[in-house]
Design a protein around this motif. Structure first.
Motif, short mmCIF file in Angstrom:
data_model
loop_
_atom_site.label_atom_id
_atom_site.label_comp_id
_atom_site.label_asym_id
_atom_site.label_seq_id
_atom_site.Cartn_x
_atom_site.Cartn_y
_atom_site.Cartn_z
N THR A 1 -8.47 10.49 -1.31
CA THR A 1 -9.25 10.10 -2.48
C THR A 1 -9.99 8.79 -2.24
O THR A 1 -11.17 8.64 -2.57
CB THR A 1 -8.34 9.97 -3.70
OG1 THR A 1 -7.65 11.21 -3.92
CG2 THR A 1 -9.14 9.61 -4.94
N GLU A 2 -9.28 7.82 -1.66
CA GLU A 2 -9.90 6.52 -1.37
C GLU A 2 -11.04 6.67 -0.38
O GLU A 2 -12.09 6.02 -0.51
CB GLU A 2 -8.84 5.55 -0.84
CG GLU A 2 -7.81 5.12 -1.87
CD GLU A 2 -8.44 4.35 -3.01
OE1 GLU A 2 -9.38 3.58 -2.76
OE2 GLU A 2 -7.99 4.53 -4.15
N SER A 3 -10.84 7.53 0.61
CA SER A 3 -11.91 7.75 1.59
C SER A 3 -13.12 8.40 0.93
O SER A 3 -14.27 8.08 1.26
CB SER A 3 -11.40 8.64 2.72
OG SER A 3 -10.33 8.03 3.40
N THR B 1 0.83 -1.19 0.00
CA THR B 1 0.00 0.00 0.00
C THR B 1 0.87 1.25 0.00
O THR B 1 1.98 1.26 0.54
CB THR B 1 -0.92 0.02 1.24
OG1 THR B 1 -0.11 0.01 2.43
CG2 THR B 1 -1.82 -1.20 1.24
N TRP C 1 -14.06 8.03 -2.27
CA TRP C 1 -14.76 7.00 -3.05
C TRP C 1 -15.54 6.06 -2.14
O TRP C 1 -16.67 5.67 -2.47
CB TRP C 1 -13.75 6.20 -3.88
CG TRP C 1 -13.32 6.89 -5.14
CD1 TRP C 1 -12.08 7.34 -5.45
CD2 TRP C 1 -14.16 7.22 -6.25
NE1 TRP C 1 -12.07 7.92 -6.69
CE2 TRP C 1 -13.34 7.85 -7.21
CE3 TRP C 1 -15.50 7.03 -6.54
CZ2 TRP C 1 -13.83 8.30 -8.43
CZ3 TRP C 1 -16.00 7.48 -7.75
CH2 TRP C 1 -15.17 8.11 -8.68
N ALA C 2 -14.95 5.71 -1.01
CA ALA C 2 -15.66 4.84 -0.06
C ALA C 2 -16.94 5.50 0.42
O ALA C 2 -18.00 4.86 0.52
CB ALA C 2 -14.74 4.49 1.11
N THR D 1 -3.72 10.25 -1.67
CA THR D 1 -4.34 9.00 -2.10
C THR D 1 -5.32 8.48 -1.05
O THR D 1 -6.42 8.02 -1.38
CB THR D 1 -3.26 7.94 -2.37
OG1 THR D 1 -2.36 8.42 -3.36
CG2 THR D 1 -3.89 6.64 -2.83
N ASP D 2 -4.94 8.57 0.22
CA ASP D 2 -5.83 8.13 1.29
C ASP D 2 -7.12 8.94 1.29
O ASP D 2 -8.22 8.41 1.50
CB ASP D 2 -5.14 8.25 2.64
CG ASP D 2 -3.98 7.27 2.78
OD1 ASP D 2 -3.95 6.30 2.00
OD2 ASP D 2 -3.11 7.49 3.64
#
Length: 319
Positions: A20-22, A11, A24-25, A17-18
């Motif tokens: 962005t991922e949060s 990872t 999307w989640a 990035t974290d």
């Protein structure tokens, strides 16, 4: 002995990035929440308006009454249930075996070229508007049936049931074929290694191994038949006929299928359409009766979907 993990950490430790991922989640959670809230809102609305209906109309008369006349404020659901079940049974006799056999052919017997042509054609058949099926039943199927049954009226339950069966074939065949295609080839090769024929492998190995998917397709097809509206609205008429209850050996009551299928009829869905099509005002008992009928359909389809999930979990094979 090293205490560090042998599995490398792949990872990326990047704040952007974290974030962005949060994001999307959160978006995916919101989409799931919209689905859940919509379902709960529909259920709450049906329960609320049905509750208002049952404060003015007896539950026992609604569930056991044999006359449905919205204009006269008589809402016995028994003739609607009988017509709905008759349509579902006839449609099931057509869609389930034909759809399953079609799925076996596509999965086990059809060549790659044939499957590439037939599978999209089935998908197209599933996309035909249901009102087209209804008009086809009224204009073509009913006259054809009248050749065999001269006394068959123009509006009848039988022709609509046959068209609903044809309409639900693609659902059964597509889902069942996907389930059969997911069976590992190792199982087929093991059968051939034991001397089994193509037919024996198809019916004795592939079909049992994909039974959970096949059963789910059956439940979904039955649910689709129960909830169908436009075919029935066009081809069955507008009369909620209560068939004659006969007695077998003077003891067991029964209803002859011809008394339902060979006559005009009204299912729960068509009752909702025709009741809403009249001079209906909000807040009246006839208006609230629509929600009671809708709640009945909601409960039936909910039970069928729960049964489908139970069957799928019970017979699911993991490879």
């Amino acid at each position: 002995m090293s205490t560090e993990s042998d599995v490398p950490d792949l990872t990326r430790d990047d704040p952007l990035t974290d974030l962005t991922e949060s994001g999307w989640a959160a978006f995916f959670v919101a989409c799931a929440a919209v689905t859940l809230v919509t379902t709960l809102s529909i259920a709450a609305m049906l329960l609320y308006r049905s509750g208002q209906f049952f404060t003015e109309y007896s539950v026992s008369e609604f569930l056991t009454g044999t006359t449905f006349r919205a204009a006269n404020e008589v809402f016995g659901i028994v003739p609607l249930v009988i017509a709905t079940l008759s349509v579902t049974v006839v449609a099931g006799f057509i869609a389930l075996p034909v759809g399953t056999l079609t799925a076996v052919y596509l999965s086990e017997y059809a060549s790659t070229r044939s499957r590439a042509v037939l599978k999209p054609m089935l998908e197209i058949l599933a996309g035909v508007p249901t009102i087209v099926y209804g008009i086809f039943a009224l204009i073509y199927i009913t006259p054809a049936l009248q050749v065999v049954f001269p006394s068959l009226p123009t509006f009848n339950v039988l022709s609509a049931s046959l068209m609903i069966g044809v309409m639900t074939i693609p659902m059964v065949s597509s889902i069942s074929e996907d389930a059969m295609s997911a069976v590992p080839d190792d199982l087929r090769q093991a059968g051939y290694g034991l001397g089994a024929t193509k037919f024996e492998v198809s019916t004795g190995i592939v079909v049992p191994a994909s039974m959970s998917g096949i059963a789910s397709s059956y439940i979904l097809a039955v649910s689709r038949a129960i909830g169908e509206t436009m075919i029935l609205a066009v081809a069955t008429g507008t009369l909620a006929n209560m068939p004659e209850v006969r007695e077998a050996a003077g003891v067991l009551p029964y209803i002859h299928p011809a008394d339902v299928l060979m006559e005009p009829g009204m299912t729960i869905t068509t009752a909702m359409i025709h009741s809403r099509g009249g001079e209906l005002t909000g807040g009246s008992i006839a208006y609230d009766a629509l929600f009671a009928l809708g709640l009945t359909l909601f409960v039936v389809t909910l039970v069928l979907n729960v049964v489908s999930d139970v069957i799928a979990e019970r017979y699911r094979e993991e490879y």
